[in-house]
Enzyme design. Structure first.
Site, PDB file in Angstrom:
ATOM      1  N   SER A  33       0.803  -1.227   0.000  1.00  0.00           N
ATOM      2  CA  SER A  33       0.000   0.000   0.000  1.00  0.00           C
ATOM      3  C   SER A  33       0.834   1.276   0.000  1.00  0.00           C
ATOM      4  CB  SER A  33      -0.910   0.022   1.227  1.00  0.00           C
ATOM      5  OG  SER A  33      -0.141  -0.151   2.395  1.00  0.00           O
ATOM      6  N   ASP A 327      -3.616   7.677   8.093  1.00  0.00           N
ATOM      7  CA  ASP A 327      -4.528   6.709   8.710  1.00  0.00           C
ATOM      8  C   ASP A 327      -3.740   5.804   9.665  1.00  0.00           C
ATOM      9  OD1 ASP A 327      -3.223   4.811   7.176  1.00  0.00           O
ATOM     10  OD2 ASP A 327      -4.974   4.228   6.005  1.00  0.00           O
ATOM     11  N   HIS A 330      -0.599   4.495   7.426  1.00  0.00           N
ATOM     12  CA  HIS A 330       0.049   5.150   6.279  1.00  0.00           C
ATOM     13  C   HIS A 330       0.371   6.626   6.485  1.00  0.00           C
ATOM     14  CE1 HIS A 330      -2.402   1.741   4.710  1.00  0.00           C
ATOM     15  NE2 HIS A 330      -1.235   1.472   4.150  1.00  0.00           N
TER      16      HIS A 330
END
Ligand SMILES: *[C@@H]1O[C@H](CO)[C@@H](O)[C@H](O)[C@H]1NC(C)=O
Ligand SMILES: *[C@@H]1O[C@H](CO)[C@@H](O)[C@H](O)[C@H]1NC(C)=O
Ligand SMILES: *[C@@H]1O[C@H](CO)[C@@H](O)[C@H](O)[C@H]1NC(C)=O
Ligand SMILES: *[C@@H]1O[C@H](CO)[C@@H](O)[C@H](O)[C@H]1NC(C)=O
Ligand SMILES: *[C@@H]1O[C@H](CO)[C@@H](O)[C@H](O)[C@H]1NC(C)=O
Ligand SMILES: *[C@@H]1O[C@H](CO)[C@@H](O)[C@H](O)[C@H]1NC(C)=O
Ligand SMILES: *[C@@H]1O[C@H](CO)[C@@H](O)[C@H](O)[C@H]1NC(C)=O
Length: 362
Positions: A33, A327, A330
């Site tokens: 990610s 978040d 991240h």
């Protein structure tokens, strides 16, 4: 209809010319990610997705693109910092293959991004927690397809091989293997687990080498024990030590495997970014880097906004520029901007033996 065929063939001609001219290297991006720019949007069953608000709130048009960020991520900002034509980083390969008429043009223009949120070095990583991800091995198979499309477009294998040998292969992976190890209560001793990952990583790199890759930009595992979710898991709000120990051990093993790899294949050039140290320096001295909050996520729920994902019912901070984390796992766009600048132009303390810019020119 005729008009579109003309446009398509013009695009193809431009792409062929640009591939022949001394244009910026193509970039092929792999991993999780941290560098996914929308791959998982194409995985219907995947729970690892960022295609809804408040992701992308600072992206042009406030669009949730699948990037796990308020805006651009480290893949975007690194390509932008590195290349003159880099206002856009390569699109997800899973999007490109849905448009066969422009596939070759896009591949020859900038490369492709195969990174998939939730994935790891091991094939099993992410497939339980997130139901569906593209593991690194499958990302590499997709690159094999891309390579055959490039060879077909150039109609000359040695020309295609030369183009791929000049291309940058950026890989940011490993964190999810450790998160899964933690989540599953895996009792494999840390040293054994890191050695298993290192062996699997070596195999992946050899597969890429056999497909013609020569220039590797590797981003190691950041201090995952300090992300908001792990601070929540600690309970006291400090970093989760064993996860940071994994990140440090992974850096050491990756440095050693890359050294061995480049001895075995003397035509390999690489750059290894120490994401652990570069992030720890920011956490130790936030204000120097423009941050006010390095523990709590901007968007999420619960302690440190680290107990649940960012979505429309979560808390959202006002001043996103003040935050290191967007978040529970991240970084914000601002944090990724700093990371990208260190990857491209940073000193050997953070990126060695050469930085990404030197790698691109090497
Ligand atoms: C790309 O390559 C794959 C595998 O060789 C092939 O099946 C596919 O048709 C190619 N796509 C295009 C648009 O050439
Ligand atoms: C996860 O991946 C592993 C290895 O490929 C496989 O054995 C297992 O069946 C997969 N599990 C799920 C739930 O897909
Ligand atoms: C293929 O490309 C190579 C290197 O660019 C060139 O030397 C060779 O003449 C080309 N072959 C053909 C058949 O065009
Ligand atoms: C949680 O943080 C404390 C420091 O406050 C540290 O001593 C402890 O080892 C941490 N716990 C874990 C599980 O990392
Ligand atoms: C946001 O995530 C939480 C889980 O933390 C879930 O309960 C909630 O339904 C989600 N909200 C939306 C709008 O998806
Ligand atoms: C930091 O974030 C703020 C608010 O999102 C933004 O205006 C600013 O341009 C960002 N700075 C960098 C270097 O990305
Ligand atoms: C990272 O930081 C540690 C502790 O300060 C140091 O020992 C190590 O050499 C650093 N790594 C690099 C590559 O500078």
């Amino acid at each position: 209809m005729g008009k579109w065929i003309l446009v398509a063939s013009l695009l193809a001609a431009v792409a062929l010319l640009s591939a022949e001219a001394n244009h910026s290297p193509l970039v092929f991006i792999f991993g999780d990610s941290t560098t996914d720019v929308g791959t998982n949007n194409y995985l219907k069953k995947s729970l690892a997705r960022a295609d809804m608000p408040y992701y992308g709130i600072d992206y042009p048009g406030s669009k949730a693109t699948g990037r796990f960020s308020n805006g651009y991520n480290t893949a975007d900002l690194t390509v932008r910092a590195l290349l003159k034509n880099g206002e856009k980083s390569p699109p997800p390969f899973l999007r490109l293959i849905r448009h066969p008429d422009t596939l070759k043009h896009n591949l020859l223009w900038c490369g492709a991004n195969f990174a998939s949120a939730g994935s790891g070095i091991l094939d099993a990583t992410g497939n339980v927690t997130w139901k569906k991800v593209v593991p690194l091995s499958e990302q590499i198979s997709q690159f094999a397809t891309a390579r055959s499309n490039i060879t077909a477009a150039l109609k000359n294998k040695s020309k295609a091989d030369a183009l791929i040998a000049k291309s940058l292969f950026v890989i940011s992976v490993g964190s999810n293997d450790f998160f899964d190890h933690q989540g599953a209560g895996d009792t494999t001793p840390p040293d054994t687990f890191v050695a298993t990952l290192s062996q699997a990583y070596t195999n992946h790199l050899e597969n890429l080498y056999n497909l013609g890759a020569r220039k590797f930009g590797i981003i190691s595992v950041p201090p995952i024990g300090c992300c908001p979710h792990e601070r929540f898991l600690n309970g006291s709000g400090d970093c989760f030590d064993s996860m940071n120990d994994f990140a440090k051990a992974f850096y050491v093993s990756t440095a050693s495997l890359l050294l061995d790899f480049s001895v075995k294949y003397p035509d390999v050039k690489y750059s290894l970014a120490d994401a652990y140290n570069m992030t720890m320096v920011v956490i130790a001295d936030p204000s120097t880097y423009g941050f006010k909050e390095v523990k709590k996520a901007c968007c999420g729920i619960g302690d440190f906004n680290g107990e649940g994902p960012c979505n429309k019912t979560a808390n959202l901070c006002q001043n996103r520029g003040d935050y290191l984390f967007y978040d529970w796992f991240h970084p914000t766009q601002n944090a990724s901007t700093i990371a990208a600048s260190i990857l491209c132009d940073g000193p050997p303390q953070f990126v060695s033996p050469i930085n990404f810019r030197q790698l691109a020119l090497a």
